[in-house]
Design a protein around this motif. Sequence first.
Motif, PDB file in Angstrom:
ATOM      1  N   ALA A 184       0.826  -1.212   0.000  1.00  0.00           N
ATOM      2  CA  ALA A 184       0.000   0.000   0.000  1.00  0.00           C
ATOM      3  C   ALA A 184       0.854   1.253   0.000  1.00  0.00           C
ATOM      4  CB  ALA A 184      -0.953  -0.010   1.188  1.00  0.00           C
ATOM      5  N   GLY A 185       1.931   1.225  -0.747  1.00  0.00           N
ATOM      6  CA  GLY A 185       2.775   2.403  -0.870  1.00  0.00           C
ATOM      7  C   GLY A 185       3.808   2.567   0.228  1.00  0.00           C
ATOM      8  N   ALA A 186       3.767   1.734   1.249  1.00  0.00           N
ATOM      9  CA  ALA A 186       4.725   1.842   2.364  1.00  0.00           C
ATOM     10  C   ALA A 186       5.786   0.762   2.235  1.00  0.00           C
ATOM     11  CB  ALA A 186       3.997   1.696   3.693  1.00  0.00           C
ATOM     12  N   GLU A 187       6.990   1.093   2.638  1.00  0.00           N
ATOM     13  CA  GLU A 187       8.076   0.113   2.631  1.00  0.00           C
ATOM     14  C   GLU A 187       8.093  -0.609   3.972  1.00  0.00           C
ATOM     15  OE1 GLU A 187      10.367  -0.652   0.150  1.00  0.00           O
ATOM     16  OE2 GLU A 187       9.079   0.560  -1.127  1.00  0.00           O
ATOM     17  N   GLU A 188       7.961  -1.920   3.939  1.00  0.00           N
ATOM     18  CA  GLU A 188       8.018  -2.725   5.159  1.00  0.00           C
ATOM     19  C   GLU A 188       9.168  -3.709   5.026  1.00  0.00           C
ATOM     20  OE1 GLU A 188       4.393  -4.606   6.279  1.00  0.00           O
ATOM     21  OE2 GLU A 188       3.204  -2.827   5.889  1.00  0.00           O
ATOM     22  N   PRO A 189       9.895  -3.960   6.116  1.00  0.00           N
ATOM     23  CA  PRO A 189      10.980  -4.939   6.046  1.00  0.00           C
ATOM     24  C   PRO A 189      10.422  -6.352   5.866  1.00  0.00           C
ATOM     25  CG  PRO A 189      10.684  -4.157   8.292  1.00  0.00           C
ATOM     26  CD  PRO A 189       9.767  -3.359   7.423  1.00  0.00           C
ATOM     27  N   HIS A 190      11.172  -7.156   5.171  1.00  0.00           N
ATOM     28  CA  HIS A 190      10.805  -8.556   4.994  1.00  0.00           C
ATOM     29  C   HIS A 190      10.823  -9.229   6.357  1.00  0.00           C
ATOM     30  CE1 HIS A 190      11.198 -12.760   3.738  1.00  0.00           C
ATOM     31  NE2 HIS A 190      10.519 -12.360   2.668  1.00  0.00           N
ATOM     32  N   PHE A 191       9.921 -10.176   6.600  1.00  0.00           N
ATOM     33  CA  PHE A 191       9.828 -10.778   7.928  1.00  0.00           C
ATOM     34  C   PHE A 191      11.072 -11.586   8.308  1.00  0.00           C
ATOM     35  CE2 PHE A 191       8.552 -14.545   5.659  1.00  0.00           C
ATOM     36  CZ  PHE A 191       8.792 -15.616   6.512  1.00  0.00           C
ATOM     37  N   LEU A 192      11.915 -11.949   7.353  1.00  0.00           N
ATOM     38  CA  LEU A 192      13.148 -12.671   7.671  1.00  0.00           C
ATOM     39  C   LEU A 192      14.354 -11.746   7.772  1.00  0.00           C
ATOM     40  CD1 LEU A 192      12.787 -15.889   5.472  1.00  0.00           C
ATOM     41  CD2 LEU A 192      12.507 -15.674   7.943  1.00  0.00           C
ATOM     42  N   GLU A 193      14.121 -10.473   7.922  1.00  0.00           N
ATOM     43  CA  GLU A 193      15.214  -9.505   7.962  1.00  0.00           C
ATOM     44  C   GLU A 193      15.878  -9.390   9.330  1.00  0.00           C
ATOM     45  OE1 GLU A 193      15.124  -4.884   7.299  1.00  0.00           O
ATOM     46  OE2 GLU A 193      14.792  -5.972   5.427  1.00  0.00           O
ATOM     47  N   ALA A 194      15.094  -9.587  10.427  1.00  0.00           N
ATOM     48  CA  ALA A 194      15.646  -9.404  11.766  1.00  0.00           C
ATOM     49  C   ALA A 194      15.055 -10.417  12.735  1.00  0.00           C
ATOM     50  CB  ALA A 194      15.357  -7.992  12.266  1.00  0.00           C
ATOM     51  N   CYS A 195      15.813 -10.721  13.779  1.00  0.00           N
ATOM     52  CA  CYS A 195      15.380 -11.620  14.847  1.00  0.00           C
ATOM     53  C   CYS A 195      14.169 -11.006  15.548  1.00  0.00           C
ATOM     54  CB  CYS A 195      16.527 -11.829  15.834  1.00  0.00           C
ATOM     55  SG  CYS A 195      16.092 -12.848  17.271  1.00  0.00           S
ATOM     56  N   THR A 196      13.158 -11.801  15.777  1.00  0.00           N
ATOM     57  CA  THR A 196      11.946 -11.332  16.422  1.00  0.00           C
ATOM     58  C   THR A 196      12.192 -10.890  17.864  1.00  0.00           C
ATOM     59  OG1 THR A 196      10.600 -12.780  15.051  1.00  0.00           O
ATOM     60  CG2 THR A 196       9.604 -12.017  17.087  1.00  0.00           C
ATOM     61  N   LEU A 197      13.114 -11.532  18.555  1.00  0.00           N
ATOM     62  CA  LEU A 197      13.337 -11.224  19.964  1.00  0.00           C
ATOM     63  C   LEU A 197      14.321 -10.089  20.184  1.00  0.00           C
ATOM     64  CD1 LEU A 197      12.435 -12.264  22.756  1.00  0.00           C
ATOM     65  CD2 LEU A 197      14.521 -13.594  22.808  1.00  0.00           C
ATOM     66  N   CYS A 198      15.488 -10.169  19.568  1.00  0.00           N
ATOM     67  CA  CYS A 198      16.538  -9.180  19.852  1.00  0.00           C
ATOM     68  C   CYS A 198      16.726  -8.167  18.722  1.00  0.00           C
ATOM     69  CB  CYS A 198      17.854  -9.880  20.145  1.00  0.00           C
ATOM     70  SG  CYS A 198      18.637 -10.642  18.710  1.00  0.00           S
ATOM     71  N   SER A 199      16.033  -8.337  17.622  1.00  0.00           N
ATOM     72  CA  SER A 199      16.090  -7.445  16.454  1.00  0.00           C
ATOM     73  C   SER A 199      17.435  -7.437  15.735  1.00  0.00           C
ATOM     74  CB  SER A 199      15.708  -6.014  16.849  1.00  0.00           C
ATOM     75  OG  SER A 199      14.410  -5.985  17.375  1.00  0.00           O
ATOM     76  N   GLU A 229      19.239 -19.783  21.178  1.00  0.00           N
ATOM     77  CA  GLU A 229      18.992 -19.165  22.480  1.00  0.00           C
ATOM     78  C   GLU A 229      17.811 -18.191  22.416  1.00  0.00           C
ATOM     79  OE1 GLU A 229      22.042 -19.365  21.049  1.00  0.00           O
ATOM     80  OE2 GLU A 229      22.942 -20.863  22.382  1.00  0.00           O
ATOM     81  N   CYS A 230      17.780 -17.346  21.386  1.00  0.00           N
ATOM     82  CA  CYS A 230      16.658 -16.408  21.235  1.00  0.00           C
ATOM     83  C   CYS A 230      15.356 -17.174  21.021  1.00  0.00           C
ATOM     84  CB  CYS A 230      16.901 -15.445  20.073  1.00  0.00           C
ATOM     85  SG  CYS A 230      17.937 -14.045  20.499  1.00  0.00           S
ATOM     86  N   ARG A 231      15.400 -18.194  20.201  1.00  0.00           N
ATOM     87  CA  ARG A 231      14.212 -19.006  19.933  1.00  0.00           C
ATOM     88  C   ARG A 231      13.726 -19.663  21.220  1.00  0.00           C
ATOM     89  NH1 ARG A 231      13.255 -24.413  18.756  1.00  0.00           N
ATOM     90  NH2 ARG A 231      11.459 -24.770  17.417  1.00  0.00           N
ATOM     91  N   GLN A 232      14.642 -20.235  21.991  1.00  0.00           N
ATOM     92  CA  GLN A 232      14.268 -20.905  23.234  1.00  0.00           C
ATOM     93  C   GLN A 232      13.693 -19.917  24.249  1.00  0.00           C
ATOM     94  OE1 GLN A 232      14.184 -24.309  23.709  1.00  0.00           O
ATOM     95  NE2 GLN A 232      12.972 -23.659  25.470  1.00  0.00           N
TER      96      GLN A 232
END
Length: 88
Positions: A9-24, A46-49
Amino acid sequence: MRSDTLSYAGAEEPHFLEACTLCSKQLGHNKDIFMYRGNTPFCSQECRQEQIDNDEARERRWKVSSKKSKETSKKSATVQTGTLVASN
């Protein structure tokens, strides 16, 4: 050059595999990505656990809270019977 972001929708969003969900932390190319619950990426085991532990703790708290709520509603649903006499 190919962009690593998705356009929505015209906005730039990072791909979901770009950064760790927990620590970024940025997820590197040709590096292991540790997935959890389908599409949640992590940079390390470790982040996943840690996320798994957080989710399990949240679920335990929810179950305890739900159990207490059921017990409270059972107690409040008690009906007293008897006869009431009122005079004027």
